[in-house]
Motif scaffolding. Structure first.
Motif, PDB file in Angstrom:
ATOM      1  N   LYS A  73      35.982  31.333  49.236  1.00 54.29           N
ATOM      2  CA  LYS A  73      35.078  30.563  48.374  1.00 54.29           C
ATOM      3  C   LYS A  73      33.681  31.164  48.374  1.00 54.29           C
ATOM      4  N   MET A  74      33.242  31.617  49.530  1.00 50.51           N
ATOM      5  CA  MET A  74      31.914  32.218  49.651  1.00 50.51           C
ATOM      6  C   MET A  74      31.860  33.585  48.975  1.00 50.51           C
ATOM      7  N   ILE A  75      32.844  34.435  49.256  1.00 49.19           N
ATOM      8  CA  ILE A  75      32.843  35.817  48.765  1.00 49.19           C
ATOM      9  C   ILE A  75      32.955  35.876  47.248  1.00 49.19           C
ATOM     10  N   THR A  76      33.672  34.941  46.641  1.00 55.24           N
ATOM     11  CA  THR A  76      33.896  34.975  45.197  1.00 55.24           C
ATOM     12  C   THR A  76      32.838  34.201  44.404  1.00 55.24           C
ATOM     13  N   ASN A  77      31.871  33.607  45.082  1.00 51.11           N
ATOM     14  CA  ASN A  77      30.817  32.862  44.404  1.00 51.11           C
ATOM     15  C   ASN A  77      29.890  33.832  43.673  1.00 51.11           C
ATOM     16  N   ARG A  78      29.864  33.740  42.356  1.00 49.87           N
ATOM     17  CA  ARG A  78      29.109  34.713  41.559  1.00 49.87           C
ATOM     18  C   ARG A  78      27.636  34.744  41.937  1.00 49.87           C
ATOM     19  N   GLN A 117      37.566  39.820  42.801  1.00 48.44           N
ATOM     20  CA  GLN A 117      36.649  38.973  42.051  1.00 48.44           C
ATOM     21  C   GLN A 117      35.198  39.333  42.341  1.00 48.44           C
ATOM     22  N   ALA A 118      34.899  39.598  43.602  1.00 46.41           N
ATOM     23  CA  ALA A 118      33.534  39.971  43.980  1.00 46.41           C
ATOM     24  C   ALA A 118      33.132  41.295  43.329  1.00 46.41           C
ATOM     25  N   LEU A 119      34.070  42.220  43.248  1.00 47.37           N
ATOM     26  CA  LEU A 119      33.801  43.512  42.599  1.00 47.37           C
ATOM     27  C   LEU A 119      33.381  43.319  41.147  1.00 47.37           C
ATOM     28  N   ILE A 120      34.073  42.454  40.449  1.00 52.78           N
ATOM     29  CA  ILE A 120      33.749  42.211  39.037  1.00 52.78           C
ATOM     30  C   ILE A 120      32.346  41.612  38.915  1.00 52.78           C
ATOM     31  N   HIS A 121      32.033  40.624  39.752  1.00 49.55           N
ATOM     32  CA  HIS A 121      30.695  40.025  39.717  1.00 49.55           C
ATOM     33  C   HIS A 121      29.613  41.054  40.037  1.00 49.55           C
ATOM     34  N   SER A 122      29.921  41.981  40.948  1.00 49.99           N
ATOM     35  CA  SER A 122      28.909  42.927  41.420  1.00 49.99           C
ATOM     36  C   SER A 122      28.514  43.955  40.364  1.00 49.99           C
ATOM     37  N   ALA A 123      29.250  44.016  39.262  1.00 48.70           N
ATOM     38  CA  ALA A 123      28.896  44.965  38.198  1.00 48.70           C
ATOM     39  C   ALA A 123      27.465  44.749  37.728  1.00 48.70           C
ATOM     40  N   MET A 124      27.024  43.483  37.686  1.00 45.84           N
ATOM     41  CA  MET A 124      25.681  43.191  37.214  1.00 45.84           C
ATOM     42  C   MET A 124      24.607  43.633  38.214  1.00 45.84           C
ATOM     43  N   ASN A 125      24.999  43.878  39.454  1.00 49.27           N
ATOM     44  CA  ASN A 125      24.049  44.388  40.447  1.00 49.27           C
ATOM     45  C   ASN A 125      23.731  45.857  40.228  1.00 49.27           C
ATOM     46  N   LEU A 126      24.516  46.523  39.376  1.00 50.21           N
ATOM     47  CA  LEU A 126      24.258  47.931  39.065  1.00 50.21           C
ATOM     48  C   LEU A 126      23.012  48.092  38.205  1.00 50.21           C
ATOM     49  N   GLU A 127      22.693  47.069  37.445  1.00 52.11           N
ATOM     50  CA  GLU A 127      21.465  46.998  36.638  1.00 52.11           C
ATOM     51  C   GLU A 127      21.359  48.096  35.573  1.00 52.11           C
ATOM     52  N   PHE A 128      22.488  48.619  35.124  1.00 53.13           N
ATOM     53  CA  PHE A 128      22.404  49.532  33.977  1.00 53.13           C
ATOM     54  C   PHE A 128      23.399  49.139  32.893  1.00 53.13           C
ATOM     55  N   VAL A 129      23.901  47.909  32.969  1.00 50.53           N
ATOM     56  CA  VAL A 129      24.826  47.447  31.946  1.00 50.53           C
ATOM     57  C   VAL A 129      24.571  45.972  31.661  1.00 50.53           C
ATOM     58  N   LEU A 156      33.282  52.714  39.772  1.00 48.91           N
ATOM     59  CA  LEU A 156      32.415  52.292  38.666  1.00 48.91           C
ATOM     60  C   LEU A 156      33.237  51.974  37.418  1.00 48.91           C
ATOM     61  N   ALA A 157      34.202  52.819  37.122  1.00 46.19           N
ATOM     62  CA  ALA A 157      35.029  52.613  35.927  1.00 46.19           C
ATOM     63  C   ALA A 157      35.816  51.310  36.022  1.00 46.19           C
ATOM     64  N   ALA A 158      36.440  51.057  37.183  1.00 48.55           N
ATOM     65  CA  ALA A 158      37.256  49.853  37.357  1.00 48.55           C
ATOM     66  C   ALA A 158      36.417  48.589  37.242  1.00 48.55           C
ATOM     67  N   VAL A 159      35.237  48.614  37.840  1.00 46.35           N
ATOM     68  CA  VAL A 159      34.372  47.433  37.848  1.00 46.35           C
ATOM     69  C   VAL A 159      33.848  47.138  36.447  1.00 46.35           C
ATOM     70  N   LEU A 160      33.371  48.160  35.758  1.00 47.39           N
ATOM     71  CA  LEU A 160      32.826  47.951  34.413  1.00 47.39           C
ATOM     72  C   LEU A 160      33.930  47.570  33.429  1.00 47.39           C
ATOM     73  N   TYR A 161      35.107  48.138  33.599  1.00 48.55           N
ATOM     74  CA  TYR A 161      36.239  47.810  32.730  1.00 48.55           C
ATOM     75  C   TYR A 161      36.536  46.319  32.780  1.00 48.55           C
ATOM     76  N   HIS A 162      36.459  45.721  33.968  1.00 42.39           N
ATOM     77  CA  HIS A 162      36.764  44.306  34.125  1.00 42.39           C
ATOM     78  C   HIS A 162      35.566  43.408  33.850  1.00 42.39           C
ATOM     79  N   ALA A 163      34.365  43.901  34.101  1.00 45.35           N
ATOM     80  CA  ALA A 163      33.185  43.051  33.954  1.00 45.35           C
ATOM     81  C   ALA A 163      32.811  42.827  32.486  1.00 45.35           C
ATOM     82  N   LEU A 164      33.096  43.800  31.643  1.00 46.26           N
ATOM     83  CA  LEU A 164      32.781  43.678  30.220  1.00 46.26           C
ATOM     84  C   LEU A 164      33.887  42.894  29.510  1.00 46.26           C
ATOM     85  N   PRO A 188      40.800  45.468  39.774  1.00 49.54           N
ATOM     86  CA  PRO A 188      39.897  46.570  40.144  1.00 49.54           C
ATOM     87  C   PRO A 188      40.400  47.376  41.331  1.00 49.54           C
ATOM     88  N   ILE A 189      40.837  46.691  42.394  1.00 49.00           N
ATOM     89  CA  ILE A 189      41.291  47.412  43.590  1.00 49.00           C
ATOM     90  C   ILE A 189      42.542  48.235  43.294  1.00 49.00           C
TER      91      ILE A 189
END
Length: 208
Positions: A73-78, A117-129, A156-164, A188-189
């Protein structure tokens, strides 16, 4: 002129200020990792990065289903992912450290799903998309990409593919030629650990 309204400054000067109950401190006192992990989770005293970092110890020492559910619950909290500012690579490294542990595979599956799930949320931490961007993901799979460079690129490809939004990312691999690839519904994994590069030369004009 600090105002010591809580009496903490005096304790600092006297050397009597009690150290916070961190994972490291409690383990140094001889407490079992899984019990310490569960206690900090229940009391909401476990930091996000510490939760990611210490899941291996917790699994190896028999984390309970109840504590693992709290962890998921903690790890997947956006909001927690974004506030942590952790980049996708940290989650990949964390999964790599536990994926082959000889522990309950039902628990491992929960950990994997949480990291996905955490990987997908973390895409926005990249700050270039931005979440509504349309992006072509072009993966260099030439021989020079072997090892860490390929791992970073496919992450990067896997995360952005799912985050968009679905349909907002197209993926190509290239070396001597260029080919469009389809990740389908892979997580992603599964993409990161299941997509390999073939080597070869590097012809940048191919994807362009």
């Amino acid at each position: 002129h600090p105002k010591d309204t809580r009496g903490m400054l005096g304790k600092v000067i006297d050397g009597t200020l009690q150290a916070p109950a961190t994972m490291e401190k409690m383990l140094s006192e001889g407490k079992k990792a899984s019990d310490t992990f569960a206690e900090l989770l229940r009391d909401n005293r476990l930091g996000y990065m510490a939760a990611v970092k210490n899941i291996r110890n917790a699994l190896e020492t028999g984390i309970s289903d109840e504590a693992l559910d709290l962890w998921v619950k903690m790890i997947t909290n956006r909001n927690r992912v974004l506030k942590s500012r952790m980049l996708p690579f940290r989650f990949v490294d964390a999964w790599e450290s536990v994926r082959n542990l000889p522990v309950d595979h039902f628990k491992l599956q929960k950990v994997k799903d949480a990291f996905d799930q955490a990987l997908i949320h973390s895409a926005m931490n990249l700050e270039f998309v931005n979440e509504d961007d349309k992006i072509a993901l072009v993966l260099d799979e030439s021989s020079s990409m072997q090892g860490e460079p390929w791992k970073n690129a496919i992450t990067l490809a896997a995360v952005l593919y799912h985050a968009l939004p679905k349909g907002n990312a197209v993926v190509y691999k290239f070396s001597g030629d260029c080919r469009k690839i389809d990740f389908g519904n892979k997580s992603p994994i599964d993409i990161i650990f299941g997509t390999h590069h073939s080597g070869g030369a590097t012809f940048f004009e191919a994807p362009l």
